[in-house]
Structures are given as C-alpha cells and as structure tokens.
Design an enzyme around this catalytic site. Structure first.
Site, PDB file in Angstrom:
ATOM      1  N   HIS A  54       0.830  -1.188   0.000  1.00 49.66           N
ATOM      2  CA  HIS A  54       0.000   0.000   0.000  1.00 49.66           C
ATOM      3  C   HIS A  54       0.876   1.254   0.000  1.00 49.66           C
ATOM      4  O   HIS A  54       2.095   1.189   0.166  1.00 49.66           O
ATOM      5  CB  HIS A  54      -0.925  -0.003   1.206  1.00 49.66           C
ATOM      6  CG  HIS A  54      -1.980  -1.062   1.142  1.00 49.66           C
ATOM      7  ND1 HIS A  54      -3.011  -1.151   2.054  1.00 49.66           N
ATOM      8  CD2 HIS A  54      -2.182  -2.078   0.262  1.00 49.66           C
ATOM      9  CE1 HIS A  54      -3.802  -2.164   1.756  1.00 49.66           C
ATOM     10  NE2 HIS A  54      -3.304  -2.749   0.669  1.00 49.66           N
ATOM     11  N   GLU A  56       1.357   3.704   2.111  1.00 46.71           N
ATOM     12  CA  GLU A  56       2.136   4.011   3.294  1.00 46.71           C
ATOM     13  C   GLU A  56       3.415   3.166   3.358  1.00 46.71           C
ATOM     14  O   GLU A  56       4.493   3.668   3.699  1.00 46.71           O
ATOM     15  CB  GLU A  56       1.306   3.762   4.561  1.00 46.71           C
ATOM     16  CG  GLU A  56       0.025   4.568   4.628  1.00 46.71           C
ATOM     17  CD  GLU A  56      -1.171   3.835   4.073  1.00 46.71           C
ATOM     18  OE1 GLU A  56      -2.255   3.937   4.684  1.00 46.71           O
ATOM     19  OE2 GLU A  56      -1.042   3.156   3.030  1.00 46.71           O
ATOM     20  N   CYS A  88      -1.663  -1.538   7.430  1.00 41.21           N
ATOM     21  CA  CYS A  88      -0.753  -0.390   7.333  1.00 41.21           C
ATOM     22  C   CYS A  88      -0.689   0.371   8.656  1.00 41.21           C
ATOM     23  O   CYS A  88       0.336   0.977   8.978  1.00 41.21           O
ATOM     24  CB  CYS A  88      -1.209   0.547   6.226  1.00 41.21           C
ATOM     25  SG  CYS A  88      -1.012  -0.145   4.572  1.00 41.21           S
ATOM     26  N   GLY A 309     -27.553   1.869 -26.175  1.00 42.16           N
ATOM     27  CA  GLY A 309     -28.496   2.514 -27.056  1.00 42.16           C
ATOM     28  C   GLY A 309     -29.571   3.278 -26.302  1.00 42.16           C
ATOM     29  O   GLY A 309     -29.610   3.295 -25.067  1.00 42.16           O
ATOM     30  N   PRO A 310     -30.484   3.911 -27.048  1.00 38.08           N
ATOM     31  CA  PRO A 310     -31.472   4.801 -26.427  1.00 38.08           C
ATOM     32  C   PRO A 310     -32.443   4.116 -25.471  1.00 38.08           C
ATOM     33  O   PRO A 310     -32.877   4.719 -24.497  1.00 38.08           O
ATOM     34  CB  PRO A 310     -32.193   5.417 -27.624  1.00 38.08           C
ATOM     35  CG  PRO A 310     -31.905   4.517 -28.784  1.00 38.08           C
ATOM     36  CD  PRO A 310     -30.568   3.935 -28.523  1.00 38.08           C
ATOM     37  N   LEU A 312     -31.936   1.328 -23.453  1.00 30.20           N
ATOM     38  CA  LEU A 312     -31.283   1.036 -22.179  1.00 30.20           C
ATOM     39  C   LEU A 312     -30.891   2.330 -21.476  1.00 30.20           C
ATOM     40  O   LEU A 312     -30.982   2.429 -20.246  1.00 30.20           O
ATOM     41  CB  LEU A 312     -30.069   0.137 -22.400  1.00 30.20           C
ATOM     42  CG  LEU A 312     -29.298  -0.304 -21.153  1.00 30.20           C
ATOM     43  CD1 LEU A 312     -30.221  -0.922 -20.115  1.00 30.20           C
ATOM     44  CD2 LEU A 312     -28.189  -1.291 -21.545  1.00 30.20           C
TER      45      LEU A 312
END
Length: 388
Positions: A54, A56, A88, A309-310, A312
């Site tokens: 990570h 740190e 951490c 598309g329109p 959905l």
C-alpha cells in the site's frame, strides 16, 4: 509557510500521487502518501495493484530511515485489517511518526475508523478531514460501493446538438471526432465494467475493449495492467439475441445477462463461444438493473460505465441509477427523423430529468459535459464549475 499551508501543500502532493494509481489498483482504492520532517519530504508512494504494498508501506520504504518526529500525509485512512497485505496502521505504529494527517476515512467495513483509533491508541497524533472532498473524488466508486452497496454508475452518451445519436437508418459512426472517442477510451480504462445492451451489439458489433495503444499518456505499467485486467464487459440480453460470432466474444471477459425464460440452447452456444451466462430478474421489457448493480458490487466493481443505445439509456436514467452522465456533444444537427440519444417518453415539462453541469471540456470540435442528477432546489446548471 504556516503549518496549515504546509499541511495543505503536502496533502495536495499526496493526492497527486493517489491519482497516478487510478488505473491499476481496482478493486482497491488508489491512495497517496507523503512523509515529511522539518519541511523536507523523506519518502512518498502510491498504491500498488491489489496484493502489492500500500501507499504508506511504499513511502516508508522510500524514506529508508526512522520516522521519529515525522508527519505522514495519507489520502485514505490506513487499513487496520489483514487482507492481501498486513495492516498499514500497524506498520505506521512500528515506525512511530509524531503525526498522521488523513484526508478521508475508509468506508470499508473492516476499517471504518479502526485504523485511526489504532494509531491514536498508540500515542500518535491523528488529524482527519484535510482535503476530504478531493480524496473522495479520487475513489468515488470505492466509496459508494462500501457506503451504499453498489458501484458508481456512469452513463456515456454521444449526440448531436439536437440530441440525436444516429440516423433513422441506424447510421451512427462517427458523430463525434477523434479526440472525443479517445476520451471514451480513457473512461473505459478507469472502469471496472462496461455495460451495453444486445441492441447495440446487433447494430454496431462493438469490441468494448480499452485501446491503450491510442493513449500516449497511459504508462507502460498501466497498459500492461489493463491488458491483463481489462474491464469486465457485460451485455444485457433478455432473450439472448447476441450472436456467438460477435466481435466482443473474441476476447475473454464477457458476461451475458438474460432472463430465466431465455433459450437454453442459445445460452449453451454463447457459453461455448466464451461468454459467462447469468440470469437476472426480468423487469418490464428488460432486466432488473438494481440486481445487476448488486451483482457487480459482489464482484468488487467500483465504477461501472454504461455505453448503450437509447432504450437502455432511458431505462437507467428513469430508474434513478445514474451518478454521472458523460455527454459528448458534436456540433452537428441530424434532424427530427434521427434517433434520440435516450428513448424518454415524457408528456409534461415537470417530468423531465434535470442535471447539474459539473464540467464542460472542449475536445477538438466537440464538447464533453459531465453532469450529475440535480439536487432538490438547485437551478439548472447550478453546479457548473469549469469551462476548458
């Protein structure tokens, strides 16, 4: 420089680092860390891909010296649980800095304040909330998934000045220019999943892949990560109309969602072509979108992009599930016979869906508008923040 100004400057640097990891840390958040003593940066780092160190830990390794008297600036609360890596918070306690400045709390249920409490219990001073909004904006999907149980949903639309996405014949390539299309590639790259409908597959036969070779700003490391961890591609196909020879099935990583009533033989053919076939509850003439988002959250998807598309597009808009609308608008008029960008059927003005404009950017000859659903009481465009 005052201590408050120094804190702000070093946290701004940590946020810069956090943004460097946004393409390669999913499903984890991207975090930046800067370690400072007497105004001098000792070490800095940002999150490695999931399973790696990570931010740190990388910053402490870069410092290469004891942290007594130092201040650690980190954009997200240090983790306090064992996941793929050790906590951490424990690593910071062993390093014993004088102070830790945290931009935002981690909403993950196994952290959620635990890292801050552990640091304070060890006698380390902890300040929380500096640049919190900016830190949350680096990982909006991660925050939303752990706070509300679903991914961030972005809807991408491309349209003419009169809100049309294709001619009546279906012809649609290309409404927008090269710069806008490259920006869509960037949007795909930061997404955990890209969702479309079977109508788009049948009309356009898209690949829905990320073409990093067209994005010079993407590092070789991020390009390699995206090649091995591409966004999941999801097709909403209630009746399994997707042909097994569709181009997107040539690349692994496709999920096709249908209703329970869909043909078993078609499901078998698509599975043989490499698709993972799942069943979702039906909803009206389509599939239940909330169930889809719950499924994607279970698969650790933070940010989901709808390129569709329109029909959905209208469904996801009227369901109130859109967190951000990315509208690419081309300076062209296509006329009344052209197809709309969303099949919305409203009879009264009050029914219209209103948005706040968060950003307007020029991309070649086109405009990109980033919009969010308007908060109650806001005026149209009240959130306009920038014109670039």
């Amino acid at each position: 420089m005052s201590s408050a100004a120094a804190d702000a400057a070093f946290m701004a640097r940590a946020l810069e680092l956090a943004r460097l990891g946004r393409l390669s840390t999913r499903p984890n958040p991207s975090v930046g860390c800067v370690i400072v003593r007497d105004g001098r940066i000792l070490g800095e780092g940002y999150s490695a891909p999931a399973g790696g160190p990570h931010a740190e830990v990388r910053a402490m390794a870069a410092a290469g010296e004891p942290l007594s008297g130092a201040t650690v600036y980190v954009t997200l609360e240090p983790c306090s649980h064992f996941g793929r890596t050790p906590p951490c918070a424990d690593a910071l306690i062993r390093a014993a800095p004088a102070r830790v400045v945290v931009a935002a709390r981690d909403p993950h249920p196994q952290v959620s304040g635990g890292g801050i409490e552990r640091l304070r219990a060890a006698g380390i001073a902890v300040a929380v909330g500096l640049c919190e909004a900016e830190a949350r904006a680096v990982n909006p999907g991660f925050m939303l998934r752990h706070e509300r149980g679903r991914p961030l949903l972005r809807l991408k639309l491309a349209a003419s000045l009169d809100g049309r996405s294709a001619m009546a014949s279906g012809e649609s390539q290309w409404i927008t220019g090269v710069e806008a299309r490259l920006d869509v590639q960037r949007l795909r790259a930061r997404s955990c999943a890209v969702v479309t409908g079977s109508g788009t597959v049948l009309a356009d036969d898209p690949r829905l892949t990320v073409r990093t070779d067209e994005l010079p700003e993407v590092s070789a490391f991020d390009a390699e990560f995206l090649a091995s961890h591409p966004p999941l591609r999801v097709i909403l196909d209630r009746d399994l109309r997707t042909p097994p020879a569709a181009r997107l099935l040539a690349v692994p990583g496709v999920v096709i969602c249908s209703s329970a009533a869909a043909s078993a033989s078609r499901q078998q053919a698509l599975a043989a072509a490499g698709a993972e076939c799942l069943v979702l509850p039906a909803a009206g003439e389509g599939l239940d979108l909330s169930s889809l988002l719950a499924l994607l959250a279970e698969r650790d998807c933070n940010e989901v992009l709808f390129e569709c598309g329109p029909r959905l597009a209208a469904s996801v808009l009227t369901a109130g599930l859109v967190d951000e609308l990315w509208l690419y608008q081309a300076p062209v008029l296509l006329g009344a016979r052209a197809r709309p960008m969303a099949d919305l059927a409203f009879d009264r003005l009050i029914e219209g869906l209103r948005f706040e404009c968060r950003d307007v950017t020029r991309l070649g000859d086109d405009l990109r508008l980033i919009l969010t659903p308007q908060a109650p009481g806001g005026g149209v465009g009240a959130g306009l923040s920038r014109l670039a």
